[in-house]
Design a protein around this motif. Structure first.
Motif, PDB file in Angstrom:
ATOM      1  N   SER A  41       0.824  -1.133  -0.011  1.00 48.50           N
ATOM      2  CA  SER A  41       0.016   0.089   0.020  1.00 48.50           C
ATOM      3  C   SER A  41       0.782   1.321   0.098  1.00 48.50           C
ATOM      4  O   SER A  41       0.395   2.416  -0.335  1.00 48.50           O
ATOM      5  N   SER A  42       2.049   1.260   0.609  1.00 47.02           N
ATOM      6  CA  SER A  42       2.877   2.506   0.454  1.00 47.02           C
ATOM      7  C   SER A  42       3.055   3.007  -0.765  1.00 47.02           C
ATOM      8  O   SER A  42       3.018   4.202  -1.000  1.00 47.02           O
ATOM      9  N   PRO A  43       3.936   2.110  -1.386  1.00 47.32           N
ATOM     10  CA  PRO A  43       4.140   2.483  -2.952  1.00 47.32           C
ATOM     11  C   PRO A  43       3.004   2.501  -3.782  1.00 47.32           C
ATOM     12  O   PRO A  43       2.754   3.276  -4.856  1.00 47.32           O
ATOM     13  N   GLY A  44       1.915   1.491  -3.608  1.00 49.52           N
ATOM     14  CA  GLY A  44       0.938   1.114  -4.493  1.00 49.52           C
ATOM     15  C   GLY A  44      -0.130   2.158  -4.540  1.00 49.52           C
ATOM     16  O   GLY A  44      -0.478   2.734  -5.859  1.00 49.52           O
ATOM     17  N   LEU A  45      -0.581   3.019  -3.494  1.00 49.91           N
ATOM     18  CA  LEU A  45      -1.715   3.912  -3.460  1.00 49.91           C
ATOM     19  C   LEU A  45      -1.230   5.130  -4.252  1.00 49.91           C
ATOM     20  O   LEU A  45      -1.903   5.640  -4.964  1.00 49.91           O
ATOM     21  N   PRO A  46      -0.051   5.788  -3.936  1.00 50.13           N
ATOM     22  CA  PRO A  46       0.232   6.684  -4.740  1.00 50.13           C
ATOM     23  C   PRO A  46       0.562   6.358  -6.175  1.00 50.13           C
ATOM     24  O   PRO A  46       0.033   7.415  -6.972  1.00 50.13           O
ATOM     25  N   SER A  47       0.983   5.390  -6.499  1.00 48.33           N
ATOM     26  CA  SER A  47       0.986   4.825  -8.153  1.00 48.33           C
ATOM     27  C   SER A  47      -0.487   4.921  -8.624  1.00 48.33           C
ATOM     28  O   SER A  47      -0.757   5.254  -9.710  1.00 48.33           O
ATOM     29  N   ILE A  48      -1.403   4.237  -7.969  1.00 49.39           N
ATOM     30  CA  ILE A  48      -2.863   4.333  -8.357  1.00 49.39           C
ATOM     31  C   ILE A  48      -3.355   5.728  -8.659  1.00 49.39           C
ATOM     32  O   ILE A  48      -3.822   5.861  -9.763  1.00 49.39           O
ATOM     33  N   THR A  51      -1.731   7.415 -11.998  1.00 53.36           N
ATOM     34  CA  THR A  51      -2.349   6.928 -13.235  1.00 53.36           C
ATOM     35  C   THR A  51      -3.564   7.503 -13.714  1.00 53.36           C
ATOM     36  O   THR A  51      -3.623   7.956 -14.819  1.00 53.36           O
ATOM     37  N   GLY A  52      -4.310   8.137 -13.012  1.00 52.07           N
ATOM     38  CA  GLY A  52      -5.713   9.069 -13.110  1.00 52.07           C
ATOM     39  C   GLY A  52      -6.613   8.190 -13.573  1.00 52.07           C
ATOM     40  O   GLY A  52      -7.756   8.428 -14.295  1.00 52.07           O
ATOM     41  N   HIS A  53      -6.548   6.912 -13.765  1.00 52.61           N
ATOM     42  CA  HIS A  53      -7.645   5.920 -14.393  1.00 52.61           C
ATOM     43  C   HIS A  53      -8.784   5.765 -13.523  1.00 52.61           C
ATOM     44  O   HIS A  53      -9.715   5.361 -13.702  1.00 52.61           O
ATOM     45  N   PHE A  54      -8.521   5.823 -11.988  1.00 53.03           N
ATOM     46  CA  PHE A  54      -9.700   5.598 -11.073  1.00 53.03           C
ATOM     47  C   PHE A  54      -9.968   7.020 -10.340  1.00 53.03           C
ATOM     48  O   PHE A  54      -9.028   7.898 -10.162  1.00 53.03           O
ATOM     49  N   SER A  55     -11.100   7.141 -10.018  1.00 55.49           N
ATOM     50  CA  SER A  55     -11.640   8.042  -8.992  1.00 55.49           C
ATOM     51  C   SER A  55     -11.714   7.521  -7.702  1.00 55.49           C
ATOM     52  O   SER A  55     -12.464   6.953  -7.232  1.00 55.49           O
ATOM     53  N   LEU A  56     -10.820   7.634  -7.028  1.00 52.79           N
ATOM     54  CA  LEU A  56     -10.996   7.296  -5.685  1.00 52.79           C
ATOM     55  C   LEU A  56     -11.011   8.386  -4.527  1.00 52.79           C
ATOM     56  O   LEU A  56     -10.457   9.532  -4.642  1.00 52.79           O
ATOM     57  N   LEU A  57     -11.738   8.027  -3.761  1.00 50.57           N
ATOM     58  CA  LEU A  57     -12.111   8.838  -2.558  1.00 50.57           C
ATOM     59  C   LEU A  57     -11.044   8.659  -1.342  1.00 50.57           C
ATOM     60  O   LEU A  57     -10.310   7.351  -1.502  1.00 50.57           O
ATOM     61  N   HIS A 173       2.108   0.011  -9.886  1.00 55.02           N
ATOM     62  CA  HIS A 173       1.494  -0.957  -8.648  1.00 55.02           C
ATOM     63  C   HIS A 173       1.072  -2.237  -9.141  1.00 55.02           C
ATOM     64  O   HIS A 173       1.117  -3.227  -8.761  1.00 55.02           O
ATOM     65  N   ASP A 174       0.696  -2.207 -10.747  1.00 54.34           N
ATOM     66  CA  ASP A 174       0.105  -3.331 -11.364  1.00 54.34           C
ATOM     67  C   ASP A 174       1.409  -4.193 -11.504  1.00 54.34           C
ATOM     68  O   ASP A 174       1.373  -5.392 -11.327  1.00 54.34           O
TER      69      ASP A 174
END
Length: 235
Positions: A41-48, A51-57, A173-174
């Protein structure tokens, strides 16, 4: 004149320890895998987010980071039951399945909910592997090696976390999840080479299978088990 005898005994002891080192090394693949998932989660969340592919709250990010622990919480009671019912080795083998599912889902996230599913399954695998791995390692190792092998196994988990932090900061992240998925397959295949815990086999009254497993772990001839092996079986 005593020096050759001491050398011979040392060589025999080293040979008898090699299978235990091998078993610990194969288990460390699972420990390292668990560490990569813990630190994802530490590097994965900033990577997500990058990308701008997902609208995450913000709540989505919190759940993606923490839902792995819900998976671990759910699998812990099941793991305790499974190591008694189907054995330590088979539980370790089973743990690779949720690892593969979870890491593969995170490697190909088409929608936001897939992150939830992937992290939850990774948590399931983490719970199964930690409980079964710690019990298995303590039961197959000799008292003189048990402490050091347990330390190596837990160090492998920390190295996995370090790997996620370091390599995860350099790749997406992927791709990090793809590495975890590959490690999951390798871990599952590696467990196939290990015998079942002799203590569990004796608990199921499978004496000959327990002798065969212990002879594999102590590098001795199963057709002619030594008095030391038979003593350990009786204990």
């Amino acid at each position: 004149m005593a020096q050759p005898n001491l050398t011979l005994k040392s060589e025999k002891a080293t040979k008898s320890h090699n299978p235990q080192y091998l078993a610990c090394g194969l288990l460390c693949i699972g420990g390292f895998l668990g560490g990569t998932i813990t630190g994802w989660s530490s590097p994965g969340l900033p990577s997500i987010q990058a990308t701008g592919h997902f609208s995450l709250l913000p709540s989505d990010l919190s759940w993606i980071a923490s839902i792995v622990h819900l998976g671990l919480l759910a699998s812990a009671p099941m793991a305790g039951y499974m190591i008694r019912k189907i054995g330590r080795r088979n539980t370790l083998l089973f743990s690779s399945i949720p690892f593969v599912i979870g890491s593969t889902a995170l490697a190909f996230p088409l929608q936001v909910w897939i992150f939830y599913v992937g992290r939850f399954f990774d948590g399931l695998g983490l719970g199964f592997s930690i409980i079964a791995g710690s019990v298995y390692l303590s039961e197959i190792s000799e008292p003189t090696l048990r402490g050091s092998l347990s330390v190596v196994w837990f160090v492998s988990i920390r190295l996995g976390v370090l790997f996620s932090y370091g390599v995860g900061s350099l790749i997406s992240h992927d791709k990090l999840s793809g590495i975890s998925a590959l490690l999951s397959v390798v871990f599952g295949l590696s467990i196939l080479f290990l015998p079942e815990s002799p203590r569990w086999l004796m608990a199921k009254w499978r004496r000959q299978q327990a002798i065969d497993a212990l002879c594999w772990l102590r590098a001795c001839d199963a057709s002619m088990p030594s008095p030391k092996i038979l003593l350990e079986i009786n204990e």
